[in-house]
Motif scaffolding. Structure first.
Motif, PDB file in Angstrom:
ATOM      1  N   GLU A  44       0.838  -1.197   0.000  1.00  0.00           N
ATOM      2  CA  GLU A  44       0.000   0.000   0.000  1.00  0.00           C
ATOM      3  C   GLU A  44       0.877   1.252   0.000  1.00  0.00           C
ATOM      4  OE1 GLU A  44      -3.911  -1.739   2.410  1.00  0.00           O
ATOM      5  OE2 GLU A  44      -2.679  -0.146   3.277  1.00  0.00           O
ATOM      6  N   ARG A  45       0.270   2.333  -0.466  1.00  0.00           N
ATOM      7  CA  ARG A  45       0.982   3.606  -0.440  1.00  0.00           C
ATOM      8  C   ARG A  45       1.186   4.013   1.019  1.00  0.00           C
ATOM      9  NH1 ARG A  45      -0.775   8.121  -4.746  1.00  0.00           N
ATOM     10  NH2 ARG A  45      -0.710   6.170  -5.939  1.00  0.00           N
ATOM     11  N   GLU A  46       2.389   4.486   1.352  1.00  0.00           N
ATOM     12  CA  GLU A  46       2.679   4.848   2.735  1.00  0.00           C
ATOM     13  C   GLU A  46       3.254   6.260   2.821  1.00  0.00           C
ATOM     14  OE1 GLU A  46       5.654   2.373   4.534  1.00  0.00           O
ATOM     15  OE2 GLU A  46       7.190   2.909   3.081  1.00  0.00           O
ATOM     16  N   PHE A  47       3.012   6.866   3.947  1.00  0.00           N
ATOM     17  CA  PHE A  47       3.489   8.215   4.220  1.00  0.00           C
ATOM     18  C   PHE A  47       4.996   8.209   4.409  1.00  0.00           C
ATOM     19  CE2 PHE A  47       3.683  12.393   5.872  1.00  0.00           C
ATOM     20  CZ  PHE A  47       4.474  12.356   7.029  1.00  0.00           C
ATOM     21  N   VAL A  48       5.648   9.269   3.900  1.00  0.00           N
ATOM     22  CA  VAL A  48       7.093   9.414   4.065  1.00  0.00           C
ATOM     23  C   VAL A  48       7.414  10.678   4.877  1.00  0.00           C
ATOM     24  CG1 VAL A  48       9.280   9.751   2.877  1.00  0.00           C
ATOM     25  CG2 VAL A  48       7.573   8.191   1.913  1.00  0.00           C
ATOM     26  N   ALA A  49       6.933  11.818   4.399  1.00  0.00           N
ATOM     27  CA  ALA A  49       7.270  13.088   5.057  1.00  0.00           C
ATOM     28  C   ALA A  49       6.253  14.143   4.663  1.00  0.00           C
ATOM     29  CB  ALA A  49       8.670  13.537   4.665  1.00  0.00           C
ATOM     30  N   ALA A  50       6.128  15.166   5.508  1.00  0.00           N
ATOM     31  CA  ALA A  50       5.224  16.276   5.219  1.00  0.00           C
ATOM     32  C   ALA A  50       5.817  17.569   5.749  1.00  0.00           C
ATOM     33  CB  ALA A  50       3.850  16.029   5.826  1.00  0.00           C
ATOM     34  N   ILE A  51       5.353  18.675   5.173  1.00  0.00           N
ATOM     35  CA  ILE A  51       5.840  19.989   5.575  1.00  0.00           C
ATOM     36  C   ILE A  51       4.670  20.968   5.573  1.00  0.00           C
ATOM     37  CG2 ILE A  51       6.476  20.640   3.199  1.00  0.00           C
ATOM     38  CD1 ILE A  51       8.989  22.009   4.455  1.00  0.00           C
ATOM     39  N   SER A  52       4.671  21.865   6.532  1.00  0.00           N
ATOM     40  CA  SER A  52       3.582  22.831   6.644  1.00  0.00           C
ATOM     41  C   SER A  52       3.651  23.873   5.537  1.00  0.00           C
ATOM     42  CB  SER A  52       3.643  23.511   8.009  1.00  0.00           C
ATOM     43  OG  SER A  52       4.875  24.220   8.135  1.00  0.00           O
ATOM     44  N   TRP A  53       2.641  24.674   5.455  1.00  0.00           N
ATOM     45  CA  TRP A  53       2.509  25.642   4.366  1.00  0.00           C
ATOM     46  C   TRP A  53       3.684  26.616   4.279  1.00  0.00           C
ATOM     47  CZ3 TRP A  53       1.975  31.015   5.129  1.00  0.00           C
ATOM     48  CH2 TRP A  53       1.899  31.407   6.473  1.00  0.00           C
ATOM     49  N   ASN A  54       4.277  26.954   5.430  1.00  0.00           N
ATOM     50  CA  ASN A  54       5.372  27.922   5.430  1.00  0.00           C
ATOM     51  C   ASN A  54       6.723  27.276   5.710  1.00  0.00           C
ATOM     52  OD1 ASN A  54       5.066  27.240   8.089  1.00  0.00           O
ATOM     53  ND2 ASN A  54       4.948  29.345   8.851  1.00  0.00           N
ATOM     54  N   GLY A  55       6.745  25.961   5.772  1.00  0.00           N
ATOM     55  CA  GLY A  55       7.994  25.261   6.035  1.00  0.00           C
ATOM     56  C   GLY A  55       8.386  25.239   7.497  1.00  0.00           C
ATOM     57  N   GLY A  56       7.538  25.773   8.366  1.00  0.00           N
ATOM     58  CA  GLY A  56       7.883  25.892   9.768  1.00  0.00           C
ATOM     59  C   GLY A  56       7.837  24.596  10.556  1.00  0.00           C
ATOM     60  N   SER A  57       7.113  23.626  10.047  1.00  0.00           N
ATOM     61  CA  SER A  57       7.065  22.337  10.736  1.00  0.00           C
ATOM     62  C   SER A  57       7.142  21.208   9.727  1.00  0.00           C
ATOM     63  CB  SER A  57       5.801  22.212  11.580  1.00  0.00           C
ATOM     64  OG  SER A  57       4.656  22.205  10.762  1.00  0.00           O
ATOM     65  N   THR A  58       7.744  20.128  10.167  1.00  0.00           N
ATOM     66  CA  THR A  58       7.887  18.938   9.331  1.00  0.00           C
ATOM     67  C   THR A  58       7.512  17.704  10.138  1.00  0.00           C
ATOM     68  OG1 THR A  58      10.233  18.744   9.918  1.00  0.00           O
ATOM     69  CG2 THR A  58       9.703  19.912   7.885  1.00  0.00           C
ATOM     70  N   TYR A  59       7.251  16.644   9.419  1.00  0.00           N
ATOM     71  CA  TYR A  59       6.795  15.406  10.061  1.00  0.00           C
ATOM     72  C   TYR A  59       7.301  14.256   9.209  1.00  0.00           C
ATOM     73  CZ  TYR A  59       3.344  12.098  12.021  1.00  0.00           C
ATOM     74  OH  TYR A  59       2.726  11.035  12.626  1.00  0.00           O
ATOM     75  N   TYR A  60       7.869  13.212   9.856  1.00  0.00           N
ATOM     76  CA  TYR A  60       8.477  12.109   9.123  1.00  0.00           C
ATOM     77  C   TYR A  60       7.970  10.767   9.617  1.00  0.00           C
ATOM     78  CZ  TYR A  60      11.875  15.616   7.637  1.00  0.00           C
ATOM     79  OH  TYR A  60      12.475  16.728   7.101  1.00  0.00           O
ATOM     80  N   ALA A  61       7.941   9.827   8.715  1.00  0.00           N
ATOM     81  CA  ALA A  61       7.725   8.444   9.115  1.00  0.00           C
ATOM     82  C   ALA A  61       8.967   7.962   9.864  1.00  0.00           C
ATOM     83  CB  ALA A  61       7.491   7.575   7.886  1.00  0.00           C
ATOM     84  N   ASP A  62       8.770   7.085  10.824  1.00  0.00           N
ATOM     85  CA  ASP A  62       9.893   6.586  11.615  1.00  0.00           C
ATOM     86  C   ASP A  62      10.952   5.927  10.736  1.00  0.00           C
ATOM     87  OD1 ASP A  62       7.919   5.545  14.503  1.00  0.00           O
ATOM     88  OD2 ASP A  62       8.762   7.487  13.959  1.00  0.00           O
ATOM     89  N   SER A  63      10.520   5.303   9.661  1.00  0.00           N
ATOM     90  CA  SER A  63      11.443   4.553   8.813  1.00  0.00           C
ATOM     91  C   SER A  63      12.444   5.450   8.072  1.00  0.00           C
ATOM     92  CB  SER A  63      10.656   3.721   7.802  1.00  0.00           C
ATOM     93  OG  SER A  63       9.832   4.548   7.000  1.00  0.00           O
TER      94      SER A  63
END
Length: 124
Positions: A44-63
């Motif tokens: 299945e498709r899995e999440f890797v990383a994300a970034i907020s609209w202004n680049g101020g916050s990021t979020y990553y998969a543990d892997s």
């Protein structure tokens, strides 16, 4: 409406690096959070990383935490994924996506626009 075009994929040896880019068209890019997802064959498709609209916050998969870095340049309407220390298990088609939510998140269903994907193959 947002159109997304990924580039930068390819074949790399384990331990190597690649930088993916996602060019966006449309007026809403700078007010959209952006994400990278991937899908390996038979999975299945899995999440890797994300970034907020202004680049101020990021979020990553543990892997990928500590190996991948997501960033964006709103002046260029582009989001990037720097991938270091690549492993064979990172082999997949990588997709970028845009969300009307402002903040970084991994909720697949809340991403409104998707690119066509770019293949990343890591040889061991």
């Amino acid at each position: 409406q947002v159109q997304l075009v990924e580039s930068g994929g390819g074949l790399v040896q384990a331990g190597g690096s690649l930088r993916l880019s996602c060019a966006a068209s449309g007026r809403t890019f700078s007010s959209s959070s952006m994400g990278w997802f991937r899908q390996a064959p038979g999975k299945e498709r899995e999440f890797v990383a994300a970034i907020s609209w202004n680049g101020g916050s990021t979020y990553y998969a543990d892997s990928v935490k500590g190996r991948f870095t997501i960033s964006r340049d709103n002046a260029k309407n582009t989001v990037y994924l720097q991938m270091n220390n690549l492993k064979s298990e990172d082999t997949a088609v990588y997709y970028c996506a845009a969300s009307s939510r402002l903040y970084a998140h991994s909720n697949y269903a809340r991403y409104d626009y998707w690119g066509q994907g770019t293949q990343v193959t890591v040889s061991s």
